[in-house]
Design an enzyme around this catalytic site. Sequence first.
Site, PDB file in Angstrom:
ATOM      1  CE  LYS A 145      -4.063  -2.043   2.187  1.00  0.00           C
ATOM      2  NZ  LYS A 145      -5.071  -1.939   3.264  1.00  0.00           N
ATOM      3  CB  SER A 158       0.242  -6.416   4.824  1.00  0.00           C
ATOM      4  OG  SER A 158       0.052  -5.066   5.174  1.00  0.00           O
ATOM      5  CB  ALA A 159       3.214 -11.234   5.901  1.00  0.00           C
ATOM      6  CE1 TYR A 160      -2.476 -11.817  -1.097  1.00  0.00           C
ATOM      7  CE2 TYR A 160      -0.811 -10.109  -0.838  1.00  0.00           C
ATOM      8  CZ  TYR A 160      -1.972 -10.577  -1.425  1.00  0.00           C
ATOM      9  OH  TYR A 160      -2.633  -9.797  -2.350  1.00  0.00           O
ATOM     10  CG  LEU A 161      -3.464 -13.924   6.476  1.00  0.00           C
ATOM     11  CD1 LEU A 161      -4.916 -13.698   6.878  1.00  0.00           C
ATOM     12  CD2 LEU A 161      -2.629 -14.317   7.675  1.00  0.00           C
ATOM     13  CG  ASP A 182     -13.800   1.486   6.213  1.00  0.00           C
ATOM     14  OD1 ASP A 182     -15.017   1.522   5.983  1.00  0.00           O
ATOM     15  OD2 ASP A 182     -12.965   1.129   5.360  1.00  0.00           O
ATOM     16  CD  GLU A 196     -11.134 -11.765   5.296  1.00  0.00           C
ATOM     17  OE1 GLU A 196     -10.375 -12.763   5.232  1.00  0.00           O
ATOM     18  OE2 GLU A 196     -11.117 -10.846   4.461  1.00  0.00           O
ATOM     19  CG  ASP A 202      -8.540  -2.723   4.685  1.00  0.00           C
ATOM     20  OD1 ASP A 202      -7.625  -1.884   4.620  1.00  0.00           O
ATOM     21  OD2 ASP A 202      -9.557  -2.676   3.959  1.00  0.00           O
TER      22      ASP A 202
END
Length: 535
Positions: free
Chosen positions: A229, A333-336, A402, A407, A422
């Site tokens: 981002k 940000s590290a992906y899951l 926001d 999840e 997020d």
Amino acid sequence: MMRRDRLFLAATLTAIFSADLYFILLPKLRSMGQGSGYFCACGDNNLTLPRQGGLATPRLSNWTFVPPLYGATSGPTDGGSKLGRLFAHPLYNIQTPVLGLEEKLLQAEQLMEYYRKKVSRWERHMKYYSEAAAISNMTVTEHEVTFDPDASWLKFHLGISRYALYSRDDPTVPQLLKDMQSMTVVSADYTQDEKALKGACDCTQVVKPSGHHLKLALKMRNFAKAMFKPMRQQRDDVTPEDFFYFIDFQRHNAEIAAFHLDRILDFRRVPPVAGRLVNISAEVLQVTHNDDLRAVFFTSPANNTCFFAKCLYVCKTEYAVCGSPDLLEGSLSAYLPGLSIAPRISIPNPWIRSYTFTGREEWEVNPFYCDTVKQLYPYNSGNRLLNIIDMSIFDFLTGNMDRHHYEIFTKFGDEGFLLHLDNARGFGKHSHDEMSILAPLSQCCMIKRSTLLRLQLLSRPEFRLSDLMRESLQGDPLRPILTEPHLLALDRRLQKVLRTVQRCIRRLGEEEVITKDFVKSTAGPQTDTDMTKAR
């Protein structure tokens, strides 16, 4: 005469004894009380730490020091690292149960087989792409890729359990943060949700589906994957008063700060996030195989490389982000793990806001809204509602309005923790505390005892939240991450959370408000959750 002298001597001795009692013994007793947790070192508005009699004694692991996130950090000058002392505290050394197969998200053999297939698919894709580029006389930047079974990002995926994304003392997390700052980018693309918007951008919608944050998926040489981002605002830019929360720009530094705050609160529900300077020409444009992404790059009149979002409503150069001339800072940000191997579902937040200019949701007008929520599945049992309240406290501290969805991993069912994903719309206004974010806490008047104990600990001078965040964020390469007013706002907001709990206790009583979530130690290894609700 002798009688009068004796009376004078007795009065003198009494005065001396009273002075000793008041000035020497009483302060010592008070300090002993504070050391044992029976007196609070905070202000009058704070709650005192609940006595251990009301809390099942947590089973403590060895007092191992949690490694700093980015190697050596410059701690406070008043006696060493506050962050180190925090993570050595008993509240941060509660021993988790022995993890069985069902408590772990993934097994090593399963994960390795999954990524071997992805490696083969990548190699085939690159072969076809190179052949097509040669036919078209295109220049393709090729990077050698290697798959390392011991990579930090793989260990991070294997460390995800029923209780958190990573354990408190996991050395993988600081290593992953360092790796994300330096790993070679071999591919750049839109994220999956951005791709899903192709042709679906409706400019009549009040709430735009994507675009302001321009997030990209970057793949690294060792097949790690991170979400990028880019910077849209300067550190001292404040969200304008007339901005709605759903049109506010997203801030890369808020993503970084949210990860550190989540770790300090001991939630561990935010994936690792690191700041990085990215060369958007060499590390995005030249390695992308997506023609749509290539098409949104241009050179500004100042000879800076810029790009903008694909959605039509922001396909204009005035909405672009630009490098200087190519370097652009952002958050990684590290992906899951992928959804095909670790499915997760997105669930609407019961306290979702109205994403219109005039509408209001029921919780905004009905002070007894939580009574309805408590009767609905899955909030009528288990920890789900308590986890929602944890999330609201986290969002209130950051100022994030926001949180429309949350999840969870489907494998862990209803008792799984909530992912705090997020967080880029946090830390927008340091002078305003949006109390409506705390609605789940103030309306339900429930909180986990472990959460309350940590919040009270972080309000004490020796563990002040702003000091801990300042020290933790000092290790990020893009420091300073937050300005001083944002750091001080954390202390102010924390006091408001504690006062909200205090009001609930005055109205309903401690037994009704504070929910036990520790279990007593057992002689043998524990196999059940140590976060069992026991009201």
